[in-house]
Design a protein around this motif. Sequence first.
Motif, PDB file in Angstrom:
ATOM      1  N   TRP A  92       0.837  -1.203   0.000  1.00 25.23           N
ATOM      2  CA  TRP A  92       0.000   0.000   0.000  1.00 25.23           C
ATOM      3  C   TRP A  92       0.875   1.257   0.000  1.00 25.23           C
ATOM      4  CZ3 TRP A  92      -4.643   1.701  -0.991  1.00 25.23           C
ATOM      5  CH2 TRP A  92      -5.041   2.924  -0.489  1.00 25.23           C
ATOM      6  N   THR A  93       1.935   1.249   0.784  1.00 30.05           N
ATOM      7  CA  THR A  93       2.831   2.403   0.869  1.00 30.05           C
ATOM      8  C   THR A  93       3.563   2.622  -0.450  1.00 30.05           C
ATOM      9  OG1 THR A  93       3.145   1.974   3.222  1.00 30.05           O
ATOM     10  CG2 THR A  93       4.754   3.397   2.158  1.00 30.05           C
ATOM     11  N   VAL A  94       4.040   1.546  -1.061  1.00 27.02           N
ATOM     12  CA  VAL A  94       4.741   1.660  -2.340  1.00 27.02           C
ATOM     13  C   VAL A  94       3.794   2.158  -3.426  1.00 27.02           C
ATOM     14  CG1 VAL A  94       5.884   0.319  -4.161  1.00 27.02           C
ATOM     15  CG2 VAL A  94       6.525  -0.017  -1.789  1.00 27.02           C
ATOM     16  N   GLY A  95       2.573   1.649  -3.466  1.00 30.25           N
ATOM     17  CA  GLY A  95       1.592   2.109  -4.444  1.00 30.25           C
ATOM     18  C   GLY A  95       1.241   3.573  -4.260  1.00 30.25           C
ATOM     19  N   LYS A  96       1.031   3.959  -3.004  1.00 31.90           N
ATOM     20  CA  LYS A  96       0.708   5.356  -2.708  1.00 31.90           C
ATOM     21  C   LYS A  96       1.875   6.273  -3.086  1.00 31.90           C
ATOM     22  CE  LYS A  96       0.303   6.480   1.576  1.00 31.90           C
ATOM     23  NZ  LYS A  96      -0.122   6.689   2.961  1.00 31.90           N
ATOM     24  N   MET A  97       3.082   5.830  -2.794  1.00 29.58           N
ATOM     25  CA  MET A  97       4.270   6.619  -3.121  1.00 29.58           C
ATOM     26  C   MET A  97       4.426   6.756  -4.634  1.00 29.58           C
ATOM     27  SD  MET A  97       6.573   8.107  -1.249  1.00 29.58           S
ATOM     28  CE  MET A  97       6.296   7.178   0.226  1.00 29.58           C
ATOM     29  N   SER A  98       4.187   5.678  -5.374  1.00 30.16           N
ATOM     30  CA  SER A  98       4.305   5.727  -6.836  1.00 30.16           C
ATOM     31  C   SER A  98       3.282   6.673  -7.442  1.00 30.16           C
ATOM     32  CB  SER A  98       4.137   4.332  -7.433  1.00 30.16           C
ATOM     33  OG  SER A  98       5.122   3.464  -6.946  1.00 30.16           O
ATOM     34  N   ILE A  99       2.072   6.638  -6.943  1.00 33.40           N
ATOM     35  CA  ILE A  99       1.032   7.545  -7.443  1.00 33.40           C
ATOM     36  C   ILE A  99       1.381   8.992  -7.118  1.00 33.40           C
ATOM     37  CG2 ILE A  99      -1.383   8.221  -7.117  1.00 33.40           C
ATOM     38  CD1 ILE A  99      -2.012   5.218  -6.879  1.00 33.40           C
ATOM     39  N   ASN A 100       1.883   9.251  -5.913  1.00 30.91           N
ATOM     40  CA  ASN A 100       2.285  10.611  -5.545  1.00 30.91           C
ATOM     41  C   ASN A 100       3.403  11.121  -6.449  1.00 30.91           C
ATOM     42  OD1 ASN A 100       0.444  10.879  -3.475  1.00 30.91           O
ATOM     43  ND2 ASN A 100       1.881  10.237  -1.892  1.00 30.91           N
ATOM     44  N   VAL A 101       4.384  10.278  -6.721  1.00 34.95           N
ATOM     45  CA  VAL A 101       5.499  10.685  -7.582  1.00 34.95           C
ATOM     46  C   VAL A 101       5.011  10.928  -9.003  1.00 34.95           C
ATOM     47  CG1 VAL A 101       7.594   9.785  -8.676  1.00 34.95           C
ATOM     48  CG2 VAL A 101       7.328   9.680  -6.216  1.00 34.95           C
ATOM     49  N   PHE A 102       4.146  10.048  -9.517  1.00 36.45           N
ATOM     50  CA  PHE A 102       3.634  10.213 -10.880  1.00 36.45           C
ATOM     51  C   PHE A 102       2.871  11.524 -11.021  1.00 36.45           C
ATOM     52  CE2 PHE A 102       0.148   9.656 -13.935  1.00 36.45           C
ATOM     53  CZ  PHE A 102       0.902   9.466 -15.082  1.00 36.45           C
ATOM     54  N   PHE A 103       1.932  11.779 -10.114  1.00 31.36           N
ATOM     55  CA  PHE A 103       1.147  12.999 -10.229  1.00 31.36           C
ATOM     56  C   PHE A 103       1.972  14.245  -9.909  1.00 31.36           C
ATOM     57  CE2 PHE A 103      -2.568  10.115  -9.904  1.00 31.36           C
ATOM     58  CZ  PHE A 103      -3.129  10.469 -11.115  1.00 31.36           C
ATOM     59  N   GLY A 104       2.945  14.134  -9.018  1.00 31.57           N
ATOM     60  CA  GLY A 104       3.822  15.271  -8.741  1.00 31.57           C
ATOM     61  C   GLY A 104       4.639  15.662  -9.961  1.00 31.57           C
ATOM     62  N   ASN A 105       5.208  14.671 -10.657  1.00 33.24           N
ATOM     63  CA  ASN A 105       5.970  14.963 -11.871  1.00 33.24           C
ATOM     64  C   ASN A 105       5.070  15.424 -13.011  1.00 33.24           C
ATOM     65  OD1 ASN A 105       8.807  14.473 -11.292  1.00 33.24           O
ATOM     66  ND2 ASN A 105       8.158  12.383 -10.864  1.00 33.24           N
ATOM     67  N   LEU A 106       3.859  14.887 -13.087  1.00 36.36           N
ATOM     68  CA  LEU A 106       2.910  15.319 -14.110  1.00 36.36           C
ATOM     69  C   LEU A 106       2.508  16.777 -13.891  1.00 36.36           C
ATOM     70  CD1 LEU A 106       1.381  14.097 -16.542  1.00 36.36           C
ATOM     71  CD2 LEU A 106      -0.530  13.705 -14.987  1.00 36.36           C
ATOM     72  N   MET A 107       2.259  17.152 -12.645  1.00 34.23           N
ATOM     73  CA  MET A 107       1.922  18.551 -12.345  1.00 34.23           C
ATOM     74  C   MET A 107       3.098  19.475 -12.648  1.00 34.23           C
ATOM     75  SD  MET A 107      -1.176  18.647 -11.635  1.00 34.23           S
ATOM     76  CE  MET A 107      -1.226  20.359 -11.205  1.00 34.23           C
ATOM     77  N   PHE A 108       4.318  19.027 -12.357  1.00 34.01           N
ATOM     78  CA  PHE A 108       5.503  19.824 -12.694  1.00 34.01           C
ATOM     79  C   PHE A 108       5.592  20.041 -14.197  1.00 34.01           C
ATOM     80  CE2 PHE A 108       9.976  19.683 -14.072  1.00 34.01           C
ATOM     81  CZ  PHE A 108      10.383  20.911 -13.589  1.00 34.01           C
TER      82      PHE A 108
END
Length: 173
Positions: free
Chosen positions: A114-130
Amino acid sequence: MEYRCVQCGFRFKTLFVQYSPGNIRLMKCGNCGAVADDYIECEFMILLIDLILHKPKAYRHLLYNVLNQDAAHFQGLLWKSLLGFLLLDAYRSWLLRRRDEEWGLMTSISSLGWTVGKMSINVFFGNLMFLFTFLIAMRILLKTSGVVSRFRDLLLAILISSYFKIFLVAMMV
């Protein structure tokens, strides 16, 4: 393939003339008068150090004169690099967060997943927003149109320049 001067961006057919094996003459730019690309004679480590230091000439050499974006395998290489970057960035974020939180030996597999999935989604959307913020700022400030072919160039430049934040993982060791 069309090359460019790393000083001013002027286009060239060739960057050097080879007289014999090991005997080359670098071309001078007709626009600025400097050597078109002096990184041709440099070792890879010098280029890598200049890329880490974010020198614009090193990025121009890599993006315009080394990488052939017209090659058939380039698009697949771009997607694989993007996936590798996102995975390494998620791992970096997980290491930084793990340092803040207590992780005991009794951490279950499901909570780790769950933590790895949540972290991956956060990184994906953070880079997409950037990326979207960067594109919008570029469009407003430079008053350019959003051409799709230039989007690939921009994605590649951001991807290459962002790869060096992965060195934070090595610094934590």
